[in-house]
Write an enzyme that holds these catalytic residues in place. Structure first.
Site, mmCIF file in Angstrom:
data_model
loop_
_atom_site.group_PDB
_atom_site.id
_atom_site.type_symbol
_atom_site.label_atom_id
_atom_site.label_comp_id
_atom_site.label_asym_id
_atom_site.label_seq_id
_atom_site.Cartn_x
_atom_site.Cartn_y
_atom_site.Cartn_z
ATOM 1 N N GLY A 1 -4.369 -5.795 -4.602
ATOM 2 C CA GLY A 1 -5.604 -5.626 -4.639
ATOM 3 C C GLY A 1 -6.446 -5.920 -5.834
ATOM 4 N N ARG A 2 -7.426 -5.361 -6.360
ATOM 5 C CA ARG A 2 -8.071 -5.830 -7.701
ATOM 6 C C ARG A 2 -7.246 -5.238 -8.558
ATOM 7 N NH1 ARG A 2 -11.749 -2.897 -4.694
ATOM 8 N NH2 ARG A 2 -13.723 -3.847 -3.975
ATOM 9 N N ILE A 3 -6.869 -4.230 -8.657
ATOM 10 C CA ILE A 3 -5.868 -3.457 -9.978
ATOM 11 C C ILE A 3 -4.640 -4.537 -9.917
ATOM 12 C CG2 ILE A 3 -4.868 -1.733 -11.055
ATOM 13 C CD1 ILE A 3 -7.123 0.115 -9.465
ATOM 14 N N ARG B 1 -1.324 5.973 -6.651
ATOM 15 C CA ARG B 1 -1.239 7.657 -6.097
ATOM 16 C C ARG B 1 0.233 8.283 -6.102
ATOM 17 N NH1 ARG B 1 -6.027 7.413 -7.121
ATOM 18 N NH2 ARG B 1 -7.743 7.927 -5.838
ATOM 19 N N GLU C 1 -0.004 16.840 -7.643
ATOM 20 C CA GLU C 1 -0.688 16.733 -8.830
ATOM 21 C C GLU C 1 -1.546 17.952 -9.148
ATOM 22 O OE1 GLU C 1 -3.332 13.242 -9.863
ATOM 23 O OE2 GLU C 1 -1.607 12.346 -9.452
ATOM 24 N N HIS D 1 -3.197 11.634 -14.865
ATOM 25 C CA HIS D 1 -4.094 10.884 -13.995
ATOM 26 C C HIS D 1 -5.444 10.217 -14.776
ATOM 27 C CE1 HIS D 1 -5.330 10.148 -9.403
ATOM 28 N NE2 HIS D 1 -5.803 9.193 -10.143
ATOM 29 N N ALA E 1 -5.860 6.991 -15.871
ATOM 30 C CA ALA E 1 -5.781 5.465 -16.005
ATOM 31 C C ALA E 1 -7.109 4.806 -16.117
ATOM 32 C CB ALA E 1 -5.100 4.824 -14.911
HETATM 33 C C1 DGY Z 1 -9.557 6.437 -8.592
HETATM 34 O O1 DGY Z 1 -10.503 6.108 -8.869
HETATM 35 O O2 DGY Z 1 -9.227 6.411 -7.270
HETATM 36 C C2 DGY Z 1 -8.434 6.837 -9.665
HETATM 37 O O3 DGY Z 1 -7.506 7.267 -9.335
HETATM 38 C C3 DGY Z 1 -9.626 7.817 -10.447
HETATM 39 O O4 DGY Z 1 -10.201 6.832 -11.391
#
Ligand code: DGY
Length: 327
Positions: A155-157, A237, A266, A285, A287
């Protein structure tokens, strides 16, 4: 009269100011999220909810909040929301895509590099007063340049990770249920099946959303397929990776290292044995946690909320086409 909304945690002013201007808003100021009961109580009379990924929104919740017309999630991921339940009730759902892509990919690459080059171990070593001299064998890590990066999800990331990998002259493999031939040439990617991805990656980075299909998909069987020198990175996740299987794989040398920003559960229990392993780097968490990005996320979440309250299309919709119907 301004529409009533609940904002389930304090968000950056850039978004909060917009919300406060347009809405009659109550903001949850605690560090910890409201319990489910409290969330329901606070949202019961609201038309809008600005939610966080720690808030579970499902049919049972929605039925107790009959005036709710829009849920604006302050995250790109929306696995905390049962979107079908929202759609069935005419509740519009929005998220914050795009603005956090590069910030999150930067951090995933940071985890990759920290694990490969044992940065945290180095810090611990210095802090413990163990640094006596330059050592030829001290804290030897893995090279990043020229190595094979396996992207689970494009995907984007995932794509932004591939862009970063270009600068390190890495070979990049990817698996995604949707093949992206358009990106393969541009980013110099090889599309492979899941087995090949796990078998060939020196670095395996997780970029799929959490769904029933991806829940637990990185597990003991997958770790056995991986190189013993491989490094796992998870910035997506927590539940996509089975925590206990990861612990055993790291402990038993099935894989070499892991760098993760997300865990299951988490937060991870402070007495979980994985936290004792030196080949495990974990962050809470964060990022997407740059000042600029969190501000932009707040702005998009506010814009989604306000559009939903006005009965307009959300700028970043999850259930596109659902215009908030409830009155
Ligand atoms: C998201 O946006 O889904 C991240 O886990 C938190 O920025």
């Amino acid at each position: 009269m301004k529409p009533k909304v609940f904002v389930s945690r304090r968000i950056p002013d850039r978004g909060l100011e917009k919300v406060l201007e347009f809405c009659d808003a109550e903001v949850w100021e605690d560090e910890l999220p409201p319990s489910r009961e409290v969330l329901i109580e606070k949202t019961r009379d609201c038309e809008g909810l600005l939610s966080l990924l720690t808030d579970k929104i499902d049919g049972e919740f929605l039925d107790q909040c009959p005036k709710l017309r829009v849920v604006a999630n302050y995250a790109v991921g929306f696995d905390n929301i049962n979107v079908d339940d929202c759609t069935a009730r005419g509740v519009a759902v929005g998220n914050t895509p795009g603005v956090l892509t590069d910030t999150t990919a930067d951090f995933a690459f940071t985890l990759l590099m920290s694990a490969a080059r044992r940065v945290v171990e180095g810090m611990d070593y210095v802090r413990a007063g163990r640094w006596k001299t330059w050592g030829p064998m001290l804290l030897l890590g893995r090279d990043i340049y020229g190595a094979t990066l396996g992207l689970l999800g494009l995907g984007r990331i995932g794509s932004a990770m591939a862009e970063r990998a270009k600068g390190f002259n890495m070979r990049v493999l990817y698996y995604d249920p949707y093949r992206r031939e358009d990106l393969e040439k541009e980013l110099n990617l090889e599309y492979v099946d899941l087995d090949t991805l796990f078998e060939q990656a020196d670095f395996l980075s997780v970029h799929v959303p959490l769904t029933p299909e991806t829940n637990g998909m990185v597990n003991a069987a997958r770790f056995k397929q991986m190189k013993k020198t491989a490094i796992l990175v998870n910035s997506a996740r927590g539940p996509i990776v089975n925590t206990n299987d990861l612990y055993e794989a790291l402990r038993d040398g099935e894989i070499a290292y892991a760098g993760v920003d997300v865990t299951d559960p988490e937060p991870i229990q402070t007495d979980h044995p994985i936290l004792k392993l030196s080949n495990f780097v974990v962050c809470p968490h964060i990022a997407s946690a740059s000042i600029e990005t969190r501000g932009r996320m707040a702005e998009i979440a506010a814009d989604n909320l306000i559009a939903g309250l006005k009965g307009e299309a959300l700028p970043a919709p999850v259930n596109k086409g659902v215009i908030a119907k409830r009155k």
